[in-house]
Design an enzyme around this catalytic site. Structure first.
Site, PDB file in Angstrom:
ATOM      1  N   CYS A   1      29.589  11.435  46.358  1.00 39.67           N
ATOM      2  CA  CYS A   1      30.600  12.541  46.238  1.00 39.67           C
ATOM      3  C   CYS A   1      30.198  14.099  46.526  1.00 39.67           C
ATOM      4  O   CYS A   1      31.194  14.859  46.777  1.00 39.67           O
ATOM      5  CB  CYS A   1      31.381  12.544  44.790  1.00 39.67           C
ATOM      6  SG  CYS A   1      31.850  10.640  44.500  1.00 39.67           S
TER       7      CYS A   1
ATOM      8  N   HIS B   1      35.808  18.856  44.080  1.00 43.21           N
ATOM      9  CA  HIS B   1      35.747  17.274  44.372  1.00 43.21           C
ATOM     10  C   HIS B   1      36.627  16.749  43.305  1.00 43.21           C
ATOM     11  O   HIS B   1      37.017  17.104  42.206  1.00 43.21           O
ATOM     12  CB  HIS B   1      34.254  16.766  44.170  1.00 43.21           C
ATOM     13  CG  HIS B   1      34.361  15.387  44.109  1.00 43.21           C
ATOM     14  ND1 HIS B   1      34.855  14.487  45.080  1.00 43.21           N
ATOM     15  CD2 HIS B   1      34.014  14.530  43.181  1.00 43.21           C
ATOM     16  CE1 HIS B   1      35.013  13.037  44.918  1.00 43.21           C
ATOM     17  NE2 HIS B   1      34.204  13.347  43.539  1.00 43.21           N
TER      18      HIS B   1
ATOM     19  N   ASN C   1      39.970   9.355  43.858  1.00 43.52           N
ATOM     20  CA  ASN C   1      38.455   9.853  44.205  1.00 43.52           C
ATOM     21  C   ASN C   1      38.137   9.135  45.512  1.00 43.52           C
ATOM     22  O   ASN C   1      37.806   8.225  45.762  1.00 43.52           O
ATOM     23  CB  ASN C   1      37.574   9.632  43.144  1.00 43.52           C
ATOM     24  CG  ASN C   1      36.118  10.164  43.498  1.00 43.52           C
ATOM     25  OD1 ASN C   1      35.768  10.353  44.242  1.00 43.52           O
ATOM     26  ND2 ASN C   1      35.070  10.000  42.258  1.00 43.52           N
TER      27      ASN C   1
HETATM   28  N1  ACO Z   1      42.372   0.663  31.970  1.00 36.51           N
HETATM   29  C1  ACO Z   1      42.291   0.656  30.594  1.00 36.51           C
HETATM   30  N2  ACO Z   1      41.246   0.981  29.842  1.00 36.51           N
HETATM   31  C2  ACO Z   1      40.166   1.273  30.452  1.00 36.51           C
HETATM   32  C3  ACO Z   1      39.959   1.188  31.715  1.00 36.51           C
HETATM   33  C4  ACO Z   1      41.073   1.121  32.519  1.00 36.51           C
HETATM   34  N3  ACO Z   1      41.161   1.217  33.935  1.00 36.51           N
HETATM   35  N4  ACO Z   1      38.551   1.619  32.173  1.00 36.51           N
HETATM   36  C5  ACO Z   1      37.948   1.557  31.021  1.00 36.51           C
HETATM   37  N5  ACO Z   1      39.007   1.507  30.064  1.00 36.51           N
HETATM   38  C6  ACO Z   1      38.650   1.431  28.608  1.00 36.51           C
HETATM   39  C7  ACO Z   1      37.107   1.357  28.251  1.00 36.51           C
HETATM   40  O1  ACO Z   1      36.777  -0.018  28.303  1.00 36.51           O
HETATM   41  C8  ACO Z   1      36.930   1.995  26.655  1.00 36.51           C
HETATM   42  O2  ACO Z   1      37.136   0.904  26.012  1.00 36.51           O
HETATM   43  P1  ACO Z   1      36.625   0.715  24.671  1.00 36.51           P
HETATM   44  O3  ACO Z   1      36.563   2.093  23.971  1.00 36.51           O
HETATM   45  O4  ACO Z   1      37.354  -0.292  23.859  1.00 36.51           O
HETATM   46  O5  ACO Z   1      35.361   0.495  25.186  1.00 36.51           O
HETATM   47  C9  ACO Z   1      38.017   3.020  26.966  1.00 36.51           C
HETATM   48  O6  ACO Z   1      39.060   2.744  28.085  1.00 36.51           O
HETATM   49  C10 ACO Z   1      37.369   4.375  27.186  1.00 36.51           C
HETATM   50  O7  ACO Z   1      36.432   4.413  28.114  1.00 36.51           O
HETATM   51  P2  ACO Z   1      35.803   5.517  28.820  1.00 36.51           P
HETATM   52  O8  ACO Z   1      34.840   5.029  29.848  1.00 36.51           O
HETATM   53  O9  ACO Z   1      35.105   6.209  27.684  1.00 36.51           O
HETATM   54  O10 ACO Z   1      36.614   6.582  29.057  1.00 36.51           O
HETATM   55  P3  ACO Z   1      37.004   8.227  29.647  1.00 36.51           P
HETATM   56  O11 ACO Z   1      37.668   9.020  29.071  1.00 36.51           O
HETATM   57  O12 ACO Z   1      35.242   8.447  29.928  1.00 36.51           O
HETATM   58  O13 ACO Z   1      37.447   7.891  31.177  1.00 36.51           O
HETATM   59  C11 ACO Z   1      36.711   7.557  33.500  1.00 36.51           C
HETATM   60  C12 ACO Z   1      36.824   7.001  32.106  1.00 36.51           C
HETATM   61  C13 ACO Z   1      38.060   7.941  34.011  1.00 36.51           C
HETATM   62  C14 ACO Z   1      36.002   6.649  34.347  1.00 36.51           C
HETATM   63  C15 ACO Z   1      35.922   9.060  33.169  1.00 36.51           C
HETATM   64  O14 ACO Z   1      34.801   8.849  32.527  1.00 36.51           O
HETATM   65  C16 ACO Z   1      35.536   9.843  34.687  1.00 36.51           C
HETATM   66  O15 ACO Z   1      36.285  10.071  35.519  1.00 36.51           O
HETATM   67  N6  ACO Z   1      34.177   9.921  34.797  1.00 36.51           N
HETATM   68  C17 ACO Z   1      33.637  10.477  35.855  1.00 36.51           C
HETATM   69  C18 ACO Z   1      33.576  10.088  37.213  1.00 36.51           C
HETATM   70  C19 ACO Z   1      33.013  10.787  38.082  1.00 36.51           C
HETATM   71  O16 ACO Z   1      33.352  11.872  38.178  1.00 36.51           O
HETATM   72  N7  ACO Z   1      32.068  10.370  38.840  1.00 36.51           N
HETATM   73  C20 ACO Z   1      31.551  11.250  39.849  1.00 36.51           C
HETATM   74  C21 ACO Z   1      31.701  11.062  41.098  1.00 36.51           C
HETATM   75  S1  ACO Z   1      32.145   9.435  41.992  1.00 36.51           S
HETATM   76  C22 ACO Z   1      30.589   9.176  42.970  1.00 36.51           C
HETATM   77  O17 ACO Z   1      30.112   9.920  43.115  1.00 36.51           O
HETATM   78  C23 ACO Z   1      30.974   7.884  43.839  1.00 36.51           C
END
Ligand code: ACO
Length: 323
Positions: free
Chosen positions: A114, A250, A280
Site C-alpha cells: 500500500c 492512502h 482499499n
Molecule cells: N464483518 C463483521 N465482523 C467482522 C468483520 C466483518 N467483515 N471482520 C472482522 N469482524 C469481527 C472480528 O472477527 C472481531 O470479532 P471478535 O471481537 O468477536 O473477535 C471484531 O469484528 C473486531 O475485529 P477487529 O479486527 O478488532 O476490528 P477493527 O476495529 O480493528 O477493524 C479493520 C478491522 C477494518 C480491518 C481495521 O483493523 C483496519 O482497517 N486495519 C488496518 C488495515 C490497513 O490499513 N492495512 C494496511 C494497508 S493494506 C496493505 O498494505 C495491503
C-alpha cells in the site's frame, strides 16, 4: 537551479463492476453497517474478465498523458507500483510500455504494497533530479480482488481494484517551497512486522496465494507512523501543517485517515477522501484520490499536498508536493 519533478497530467481507471457492501451479506457473517462503521467503505470496484493490472494501468496512463497533452513517445520511464502484477515477471511496467506503444526508455515495477505509490514517486523524483529521465509516468494499479480469500470476512470486504497515473516532468525550480513539484520525500520500512500483512503464496509455495492480515495490529501502527512520516517530509520541504492545502492519504480506513489528520492538526475538510467509493486499492489508492480530487475541483494548480501511506512490510512513507 533545482530540478523539480512536476505533475503535468493525472488520470485513472476504475473497472465497471461496482460492488456494494450488501453483496457480502449474502455469503459472509457481515453487514453493510459493520463495514461502514469500521472502515468507511460503502462500495468498491472489481476487475472484470477483460481487466488486468497492466490493462488498467495502460488506461490510467493514457488518461494522464491526454491530460498533460503528451504522447507515450514523450516518456522516458515508467514506474508501476503494484503487488498484483499480471505475472511474476516480466514487470507490469514493461507490459504497460508495450501497451502504450513505447519502444524507447525503460520501465520497472515497485513493490511496497500500500506504500507502493509513495515509493514510486520517490523513485521518479530521484530519476528526474539526477537527470536520468525528464518525463516519468508513475502508475499505481492493483487487482486485489484476485488475491482475496472470499471466506475471510476480516479482509475480503476491505479491498478493491483500480488504477491511477501521474505524468511527472522535469522543470527548473528555485529550490524554495514555492516551487511546483515534489518538494520532499520520506520512506521507511520495518521487516520485523512481515507477519502482520502478507500474501501466503509466491516462489516458496508455487501458488499465487491469498492476502492475510491482522487488521487491528496494522491499525495500531498506522496513525502514529503516518503522522510521523508526514511530519518528517514536511520538515524536509520547509513547510508546516498550516501551509498544507490537502492531505491525500492512502485510502485504507476512514478511522486511520481521520486519526492521522487529527494528529497532524489538519481538519477533515482539507483531506481528500475516496475510501467510501473505492475501498482499499493498495498502491492505486493515492493516484486514484489525486485524479478524483482534481475532477471534484478540490485539488488545484499551486496547492500544497501531502500524501502518506502504510502497508505490508511494514512499509510506509510520505511525499510533499506542490500541484
Ligand atoms: N464483518 C463483521 N465482523 C467482522 C468483520 C466483518 N467483515 N471482520 C472482522 N469482524 C469481527 C472480528 O472477527 C472481531 O470479532 P471478535 O471481537 O468477536 O473477535 C471484531 O469484528 C473486531 O475485529 P477487529 O479486527 O478488532 O476490528 P477493527 O476495529 O480493528 O477493524 C479493520 C478491522 C477494518 C480491518 C481495521 O483493523 C483496519 O482497517 N486495519 C488496518 C488495515 C490497513 O490499513 N492495512 C494496511 C494497508 S493494506 C496493505 O498494505 C495491503
Amino acid at each position: 537551479m533545482t530540478l523539480r519533478a512536476v505533475v503535468t497530467g493525472v488520470g485513472h481507471y476504475l473497472p465497471e463492476r461496482v460492488v456494494p457492501n450488501a453483496e457480502f451479506e449474502k455469503t459472509l457473517d457481515t453487514s453493510d453497517e459493520w463495514i461502514r462503521a469500521r472502515s468507511g467503505i460503502e462500495n468498491r470496484h472489481f476487475a472484470g474478465e477483460g481487466d488486468s493490472t497492466s490493462s488498467m494501468a495502460v488506461a490510467a496512463a493514457t488518461a494522464a498523458l491526454a491530460d498533460a497533452g503528451r504522447t507515450a513517445q514523450d516518456v522516458d520511464a515508467i514506474i508501476v507500483a503494484t503487488s498484483t502484477a499480471d505475472l511474476t515477471f516480466p514487470s507490469s511496467a514493461t507490459m504497460v510500455q508495450a501497451g502504450l506503444g513505447m519502444t524507447t526508455g525503460f520501465a520497472f515495477d515497485v513493490q511496497a504494497v500500500c506504500a507502493g505509490f509513495v515509493y514510486a514517486l520517490a523513485n521518479a523524483n530521484a530519476l528526474i533530479a539526477s537527470g536520468q529521465a525528464k518525463r516519468v509516468l508513475v502508475i499505481g494499479s492493483e487487482t486485489f480482488s484476485r488475491i482475496m480469500d472470499w471466506t475471510d470476512r476480516g479482509t475480503c470486504v476491505l479491498f478493491g481494484d483500480g488504477a491511477g497515473a501521474l505524468l511527472l516532468e522535469a522543470q527548473e525550480g528555485t529550490g524554495t517551497p514555492a516551487d511546483r513539484g515534489i518538494l520532499a520525500t520520506d520512506l521507511n520500512s520495518d521487516g520485523r512486522h512481515k507477519d502482520l500483512l502478507y500474501v501466503d503464496g509466491g516462489s516458496s509455495t508455487g501458488t499465487t496465494g491469498y492476502l492475510r492480515m491482522q487488521g487491528n495490529q496494522v491499525f495500531r501502527h498506522a496513525v502514529e507512523k503516518l503522522a510521523a512520516t508526514a511530519q518528517t517530509a514536511m520538515d524536509r520541504a520547509g513547510v508546516t501543517a498550516e501551509d498544507v492545502d490537502w492531505i491525500v492519504p492512502h485510502q485504507a480506513n476512514i478511522r486511520i485517515i481521520q486519526g492521522t489528520a487529527k494528529k497532524m492538526n489538519i481538519s477533515m475538510d482539507r483531506v481528500v477522501v475516496t475510501v467510501q467509493d473505492h475501498g482499499n486499492t493498495s498502491a492505486a489508492s493515492i493516484p486514484l484520490a489525486l485524479s478524483v480530487g482534481k475532477q471534484r475541483g478540490q485539488i488545484k494548480q499551486g496547492d500544497l499536498l501531502v500524501t502518506e501511506a502504510i502497508g505490508g512490510g511494514l512499509a510506509w512513507g510520505a511525499v510533499v508536493l506542490r500541484w
